[in-house]
Design an enzyme around this catalytic site. Structure first.
Site, PDB file in Angstrom:
ATOM      1  N   ASN A 149       0.815  -1.155  -0.055  1.00 35.07           N
ATOM      2  CA  ASN A 149       0.014  -0.039   0.011  1.00 35.07           C
ATOM      3  C   ASN A 149       1.058   1.101   0.095  1.00 35.07           C
ATOM      4  O   ASN A 149       2.081   1.105   0.066  1.00 35.07           O
ATOM      5  CB  ASN A 149      -0.960  -0.054   1.354  1.00 35.07           C
ATOM      6  CG  ASN A 149      -0.427  -0.082   2.480  1.00 35.07           C
ATOM      7  OD1 ASN A 149       0.641   1.023   2.798  1.00 35.07           O
ATOM      8  ND2 ASN A 149      -0.514  -1.075   3.213  1.00 35.07           N
ATOM      9  N   PHE A 184      -4.505   3.521  14.999  1.00 36.25           N
ATOM     10  CA  PHE A 184      -4.706   4.316  14.099  1.00 36.25           C
ATOM     11  C   PHE A 184      -6.053   3.831  13.364  1.00 36.25           C
ATOM     12  O   PHE A 184      -6.148   2.585  13.075  1.00 36.25           O
ATOM     13  CB  PHE A 184      -3.541   4.790  13.128  1.00 36.25           C
ATOM     14  CG  PHE A 184      -2.759   5.903  13.555  1.00 36.25           C
ATOM     15  CD1 PHE A 184      -1.770   5.725  14.374  1.00 36.25           C
ATOM     16  CD2 PHE A 184      -2.773   7.306  12.951  1.00 36.25           C
ATOM     17  CE1 PHE A 184      -0.957   6.601  14.947  1.00 36.25           C
ATOM     18  CE2 PHE A 184      -2.032   8.156  13.390  1.00 36.25           C
ATOM     19  CZ  PHE A 184      -1.090   8.054  14.499  1.00 36.25           C
TER      20      PHE A 184
HETATM   21  N1  CTP Z   1      -3.648  -3.064  12.286  1.00 33.45           N
HETATM   22  C1  CTP Z   1      -2.784  -4.176  12.725  1.00 33.45           C
HETATM   23  N2  CTP Z   1      -2.626  -5.424  12.138  1.00 33.45           N
HETATM   24  C2  CTP Z   1      -3.383  -5.637  11.066  1.00 33.45           C
HETATM   25  C3  CTP Z   1      -4.333  -4.669  10.668  1.00 33.45           C
HETATM   26  C4  CTP Z   1      -4.265  -3.209  11.263  1.00 33.45           C
HETATM   27  O1  CTP Z   1      -2.157  -3.768  13.702  1.00 33.45           O
HETATM   28  N3  CTP Z   1      -3.343  -6.795  10.812  1.00 33.45           N
HETATM   29  C5  CTP Z   1      -3.572  -1.841  13.128  1.00 33.45           C
HETATM   30  C6  CTP Z   1      -3.031  -0.475  12.462  1.00 33.45           C
HETATM   31  O2  CTP Z   1      -1.970  -0.455  12.629  1.00 33.45           O
HETATM   32  C7  CTP Z   1      -3.979   0.530  12.775  1.00 33.45           C
HETATM   33  C8  CTP Z   1      -5.123  -0.172  13.243  1.00 33.45           C
HETATM   34  O3  CTP Z   1      -4.880  -1.493  13.401  1.00 33.45           O
HETATM   35  O4  CTP Z   1      -3.369   0.719  14.074  1.00 33.45           O
HETATM   36  C9  CTP Z   1      -6.419   0.061  12.412  1.00 33.45           C
HETATM   37  O5  CTP Z   1      -5.993  -0.072  10.830  1.00 33.45           O
HETATM   38  P1  CTP Z   1      -7.128   0.069   9.740  1.00 33.45           P
HETATM   39  O6  CTP Z   1      -6.441  -0.360   8.310  1.00 33.45           O
HETATM   40  O7  CTP Z   1      -7.747   1.272   9.793  1.00 33.45           O
HETATM   41  O8  CTP Z   1      -8.093  -1.127  10.354  1.00 33.45           O
HETATM   42  P2  CTP Z   1      -8.440  -2.462   9.719  1.00 33.45           P
HETATM   43  O9  CTP Z   1      -8.243  -3.438  10.953  1.00 33.45           O
HETATM   44  O10 CTP Z   1      -7.658  -2.816   8.792  1.00 33.45           O
HETATM   45  O11 CTP Z   1     -10.014  -2.751   9.389  1.00 33.45           O
HETATM   46  P3  CTP Z   1     -10.715  -1.904   7.994  1.00 33.45           P
HETATM   47  O12 CTP Z   1      -9.802  -2.118   6.874  1.00 33.45           O
HETATM   48  O13 CTP Z   1     -11.666  -2.982   8.099  1.00 33.45           O
HETATM   49  O14 CTP Z   1     -11.176  -0.441   8.237  1.00 33.45           O
END
Ligand code: CTP
Length: 404
Positions: free
Chosen positions: A209, A325
């Protein structure tokens, strides 16, 4: 913070050597004693006389100077300071140090010292990017040499890119950080995740990403500046390693999860990485080939571990403050409030990452801090300012909870 400290400044030969004069002035203003050593090449750019005038000390240039040896041997000189700073550090001095060469006073001192060494590299961008220089840097980092910069920008040679010497005040900030060791977060351990993750499809392709790592790296730097022992677990980024932070580079989400678990226990965890939600199942060991019939390969995906949720639900090992975040593109605050609960973290910083905001990869961020009790809208500010404000809030949180 620098009052009464002593720095041995090694100036090596580059066009940026003139900035060493300003660096001395800035250090002296802060009550820091400076002794300077010049390489022969450096004397082409700055004179020993001007450095002697600014430091108020004798300036050393030659290894075999009998009067110097009578007054103070080079071994003693190398240990006379609390910190050795090489500014500017040319590709040549870094190569010598990485390989243990000692053929002049500067390189001999660097090999003989038992004090921490901070190098501020400055060189042409191609020299900086050369695999030889990069290999030397990796060797030196692994041995504990600290770095500040280089910065990116226009260079004296007319090219553009990384290789400019950090500004004197940036070098001073790095020195203060090294001497810091105290601050409102000293005695606390922090883990920060940053950057994207790469999920391999085959040996040459991956899913990733657009995360730049700017926000996560700035947070790690800000926590370290407040005295926290900080570990940064980061996916591939162009960001320089923050000074005073232990950096664990990883590629995949599963590697990031493993590195975070290994870095526990901690008091504070901040998950700022844009972790890929899925990885490719049965990643191909060989490069995938087209089948000649126009049928693309079917990629089977499986969900990655949720690092934030796992840490937030770690039971007895749960850090006291877990912050995530929430990257959202619509109804930002509402989605983030739900995400905070779902993930089990204490605070969440919600940011709008719609393409028109320029947040992903950009310099600025507009965040909302959501806790169990409140939702605050922070004004749009630079990612460095968001990091400072967050670190200050964390320090405040601990001082409140620990005095209660
Ligand atoms: N995060 C994490 N591990 C993952 C996915 C996300 O630690 N496998 C953490 C990110 O670092 C961030 C938070 O979770 O602090 C939220 O990430 P985000 O991408 O906004 O959320 P998702 O869990 O991916 O949810 P969605 O994509 O369904 O909004």
């Amino acid at each position: 913070m620098l009052q009464g400290k002593k720095v041995l400044l090694v100036v090596t030969g580059g066009i940026a050597a003139f900035k060493a004069l300003d660096l001395v002035r800035r250090l002296r203003e802060r009550g820091c004693g400076v002794r300077a050593v010049l390489t022969e090449a450096a004397t082409q750019f700055v004179t020993p006389l001007s450095l002697a005038a600014l430091t108020g000390e004798k300036v050393h240039t030659e290894l075999f100077s009998l009067t110097d040896e009578a007054e103070m041997g080079h071994i003693e000189l190398s240990r006379s300071a609390d910190l050795v700073v090489i500014a500017p550090a040319t590709a040549n001095i870094l190569a010598k140090l990485a390989n243990g060469l000692a053929d002049d006073l500067a390189s001999t001192l660097l090999l003989a010292t038992d004090k921490p060494v901070l190098a501020a590299p400055a060189m042409n961008v191609r020299m900086w990017e050369h695999p030889a220089t990069q290999a030397n840097l990796a060797t030196l980092r692994a041995r504990g040499t600290l770095f500040v910069g280089p910065n990116e920008g226009d260079m004296a040679c007319g090219e553009f890119g990384p290789g400019r010497l950090s500004e004197p005040l940036e070098i001073v900030a790095a020195i203060e950080q090294i001497f810091g060791g105290y601050g409102p977060l000293s005695g606390k351990r922090a883990i920060v995740t940053s950057g994207p993750t790469y999920e391999a499809i085959d040996p040459v392709r991956y899913i990733a990403n657009r995360s730049s790592g700017k926000q996560g790296h700035a947070i790690a730097a800000a926590l370290a500046r407040l005295g926290a022992e900080t570990v940064l677990v980061t996916g591939p980024t162009q960001e320089p390693n923050p000074t005073g932070v232990t950096v664990h580079p990883i590629e995949s989400a599963r590697d990031m999860a493993e590195a975070c678990t290994a870095a526990l226990p901690a008091d504070i965890v901040i998950c700022a990485a844009a972790v890929a939600d899925w990885h490719v199942v049965a990643q191909s060991e060989q490069k995938l080939k087209k089948d000649g019939k126009g049928k693309p390969p079917a990629l089977k995906l499986a969900e990655n571990p949720d690092i934030l949720a796992t840490i937030a639900r770690a039971g007895k090992k749960r850090p006291r403050l877990v912050i995530g975040f929430a990257a959202e593109t619509e109804t930002v605050v509402e989605h983030a409030k739900a995400k905070r609960k779902r993930k089990g973290c204490d605070w969440i910083l919600a940011n709008d990452v719609s393409p028109d905001t320029g947040t992903f990869g950009g310099e600025a961020n507009t965040v909302h801090l959501i806790t169990a009790k409140t939702a605050e809208d922070w004004p749009r500010m630079s990612k460095a300012q968001v990091a400072e404000k967050l670190a200050a809030r964390i320090a405040e949180h601990f001082s409140d909870t620990e005095t209660k």
